[in-house]
Design a protein around this motif. Structure first.
Motif, PDB file in Angstrom:
ATOM      1  N   ASP A  58      66.757  63.466  91.209  1.00 19.23           N
ATOM      2  CA  ASP A  58      65.936  63.896  92.339  1.00 19.23           C
ATOM      3  C   ASP A  58      64.705  64.599  91.774  1.00 19.23           C
ATOM      4  O   ASP A  58      64.766  65.758  91.359  1.00 19.23           O
ATOM      5  CB  ASP A  58      66.744  64.846  93.228  1.00 19.23           C
ATOM      6  N   LEU A  59      63.578  63.898  91.775  1.00 19.59           N
ATOM      7  CA  LEU A  59      62.337  64.468  91.258  1.00 19.59           C
ATOM      8  C   LEU A  59      61.310  64.711  92.356  1.00 19.59           C
ATOM      9  O   LEU A  59      60.178  65.102  92.073  1.00 19.59           O
ATOM     10  CB  LEU A  59      61.743  63.537  90.192  1.00 19.59           C
ATOM     11  N   VAL A  60      61.712  64.491  93.598  1.00 18.41           N
ATOM     12  CA  VAL A  60      60.820  64.744  94.730  1.00 18.41           C
ATOM     13  C   VAL A  60      61.155  66.072  95.389  1.00 18.41           C
ATOM     14  O   VAL A  60      60.268  66.876  95.715  1.00 18.41           O
ATOM     15  CB  VAL A  60      60.892  63.591  95.752  1.00 18.41           C
ATOM     16  N   GLU A  61      62.440  66.351  95.564  1.00 18.72           N
ATOM     17  CA  GLU A  61      62.871  67.592  96.202  1.00 18.72           C
ATOM     18  C   GLU A  61      63.215  68.690  95.195  1.00 18.72           C
ATOM     19  O   GLU A  61      63.660  69.769  95.581  1.00 18.72           O
ATOM     20  CB  GLU A  61      64.067  67.309  97.112  1.00 18.72           C
ATOM     21  N   GLY A  62      63.015  68.400  93.912  1.00 21.57           N
ATOM     22  CA  GLY A  62      63.193  69.431  92.898  1.00 21.57           C
ATOM     23  C   GLY A  62      64.611  69.687  92.471  1.00 21.57           C
ATOM     24  O   GLY A  62      64.913  70.719  91.865  1.00 21.57           O
ATOM     25  N   GLY A 109      63.395  55.306  92.760  1.00 25.25           N
ATOM     26  CA  GLY A 109      64.723  55.898  92.800  1.00 25.25           C
ATOM     27  C   GLY A 109      64.791  57.404  92.817  1.00 25.25           C
ATOM     28  O   GLY A 109      65.880  57.956  92.972  1.00 25.25           O
ATOM     29  N   VAL A 110      63.659  58.105  92.673  1.00 27.56           N
ATOM     30  CA  VAL A 110      63.712  59.559  92.546  1.00 27.56           C
ATOM     31  C   VAL A 110      63.626  60.280  93.889  1.00 27.56           C
ATOM     32  O   VAL A 110      63.707  61.507  93.933  1.00 27.56           O
ATOM     33  CB  VAL A 110      62.612  60.082  91.596  1.00 27.56           C
ATOM     34  N   SER A 111      63.470  59.532  94.973  1.00 24.10           N
ATOM     35  CA  SER A 111      63.460  60.135  96.311  1.00 24.10           C
ATOM     36  C   SER A 111      64.732  59.749  97.062  1.00 24.10           C
ATOM     37  O   SER A 111      65.339  58.706  96.803  1.00 24.10           O
ATOM     38  CB  SER A 111      62.222  59.701  97.102  1.00 24.10           C
ATOM     39  N   ARG A 112      65.111  60.595  97.973  1.00 21.68           N
ATOM     40  CA  ARG A 112      66.347  60.409  98.742  1.00 21.68           C
ATOM     41  C   ARG A 112      66.355  59.051  99.458  1.00 21.68           C
ATOM     42  O   ARG A 112      65.415  58.704 100.173  1.00 21.68           O
ATOM     43  CB  ARG A 112      66.470  61.539  99.764  1.00 21.68           C
ATOM     44  N   GLY A 113      67.397  58.265  99.233  1.00 21.62           N
ATOM     45  CA  GLY A 113      67.583  57.006  99.950  1.00 21.62           C
ATOM     46  C   GLY A 113      66.887  55.802  99.362  1.00 21.62           C
ATOM     47  O   GLY A 113      67.105  54.675  99.833  1.00 21.62           O
ATOM     48  N   ASP A 114      66.059  55.991  98.334  1.00 17.16           N
ATOM     49  CA  ASP A 114      65.272  54.863  97.825  1.00 17.16           C
ATOM     50  C   ASP A 114      66.147  53.809  97.150  1.00 17.16           C
ATOM     51  O   ASP A 114      65.953  52.606  97.359  1.00 17.16           O
ATOM     52  CB  ASP A 114      64.207  55.367  96.851  1.00 17.16           C
ATOM     53  N   ILE A 115      67.104  54.236  96.346  1.00 16.76           N
ATOM     54  CA  ILE A 115      67.962  53.251  95.670  1.00 16.76           C
ATOM     55  C   ILE A 115      68.772  52.475  96.701  1.00 16.76           C
ATOM     56  O   ILE A 115      68.918  51.248  96.605  1.00 16.76           O
ATOM     57  CB  ILE A 115      68.885  53.929  94.648  1.00 16.76           C
ATOM     58  N   ALA A 116      69.296  53.167  97.704  1.00 19.06           N
ATOM     59  CA  ALA A 116      70.080  52.496  98.744  1.00 19.06           C
ATOM     60  C   ALA A 116      69.243  51.443  99.461  1.00 19.06           C
ATOM     61  O   ALA A 116      69.714  50.316  99.714  1.00 19.06           O
ATOM     62  CB  ALA A 116      70.616  53.519  99.741  1.00 19.06           C
ATOM     63  N   ARG A 117      68.015  51.789  99.781  1.00 20.16           N
ATOM     64  CA  ARG A 117      67.137  50.824 100.457  1.00 20.16           C
ATOM     65  C   ARG A 117      66.923  49.596  99.594  1.00 20.16           C
ATOM     66  O   ARG A 117      66.971  48.454 100.082  1.00 20.16           O
ATOM     67  CB  ARG A 117      65.794  51.494 100.768  1.00 20.16           C
TER      68      ARG A 117
END
Length: 254
Positions: A135-139, A166-174
């Motif tokens: 998680d590199l977007v929300e720290g 992939g570093v933001s919530r839900g991106d890999i799932a999408r």
């Protein structure tokens, strides 16, 4: 981007987190004894070794574009089928594995969507594809959050790694859904690493591993020292532990 640093440098920088992250990804993927599993972007073998403990080295394959990582992984996980190559062009036939996993790699693939499609291709119908990234977007990855916050204090134009796949919530799932996988679920994995002191935290950045290390290496010596000074007050004195959150997702091959 490629990784050119020695395996030992990667161990000191990110490998200390993989020790607690990889077993959780294996659990999230539902890998069980007897399964045939592929580690995509195996690096020096952090995830490969955990898979070998679960299913036996003879049931594990791995691939990485960096030759020094391939050599290290072969040495550390004898009996595994470890090859040099890219995620986007996996050298295995269709449906060769029961599961394919990728730990902290999709953000560095040249074409992450093609890499995920390839992982699905080499996994049998009903098998699982799983991946995670920090998680590199929300720290949530504290070590890198501290570094990039200080880097932006030094230069507000620094982007860091927030644009990586992939570093933001839900991106890999999408992306797994777009790749055609069913029953996609996602969530977070919490890892940690222990440091003896601030120097133990800072020194691995000087090894030029990954985007953060390469950014540091690109700076002149005086600005490297200034960046170090900006990081220092953000961390405790003496020994400390840093937490690291990764986003993961898994899906089932049709």
């Amino acid at each position: 981007m490629g990784f050119t640093s020695p395996a030992e440098s990667y161990d000191g920088f990110m490998g200390r987190y993989t020790r607690t992250l990889a077993p959780q990804l294996v659990d999230a993927a539902g890998v069980s004894a007897g399964a045939r599993v592929l580690d995509v972007g195996c690096g020096p073998g952090g995830l490969t070794g955990v898979l070998a403990e679960r299913v036996g080295a003879g049931n594990v394959a791995g691939i990485d574009p960096a030759p020094q990582f391939v050599d290290a992984c072969r040495e550390r996980v004898p009996g595994a089928d470890v090859r040099q190559g890219a995620a986007e062009y996996l050298p295995w036939p269709d449906a060769a594995f029961d599961a394919a996993a990728s730990c902290l790699v999709v953000g560095f693939m040249t074409d992450a969507d093609q890499g995920l499609r390839e992982m699905a291709r080499v996994t049998r119908p009903g098998g699982v594809v799983a991946a995670c990234m920090w998680d590199l977007v929300e720290g949530g990855m504290t070590m890198l959050a501290v570094f990039w916050q200080a880097a932006r204090e030094l230069d507000p134009d620094v982007v860091g790694e927030q644009m990586n796949v992939g570093v933001s919530r839900g991106d890999i799932a999408r992306r797994l859904r777009v790749a055609g996988l069913d029953d996609v679920v996602d969530g977070e994995l919490l890892a940690h690493a222990e440091y003896t002191d601030f120097d133990d935290f800072w020194t691995p950045f000087t090894f030029a591993v990954g985007p953060a290390g390469n950014h540091l290496a690109s700076l002149p010596a005086d600005r490297q020292e200034r960046l170090r000074e900006l990081c220092r007050p953000k961390l405790p004195d003496g020994p400390f532990t840093l937490t690291a959150r990764a986003w993961y997702a898994r899906g089932t091959v049709r």
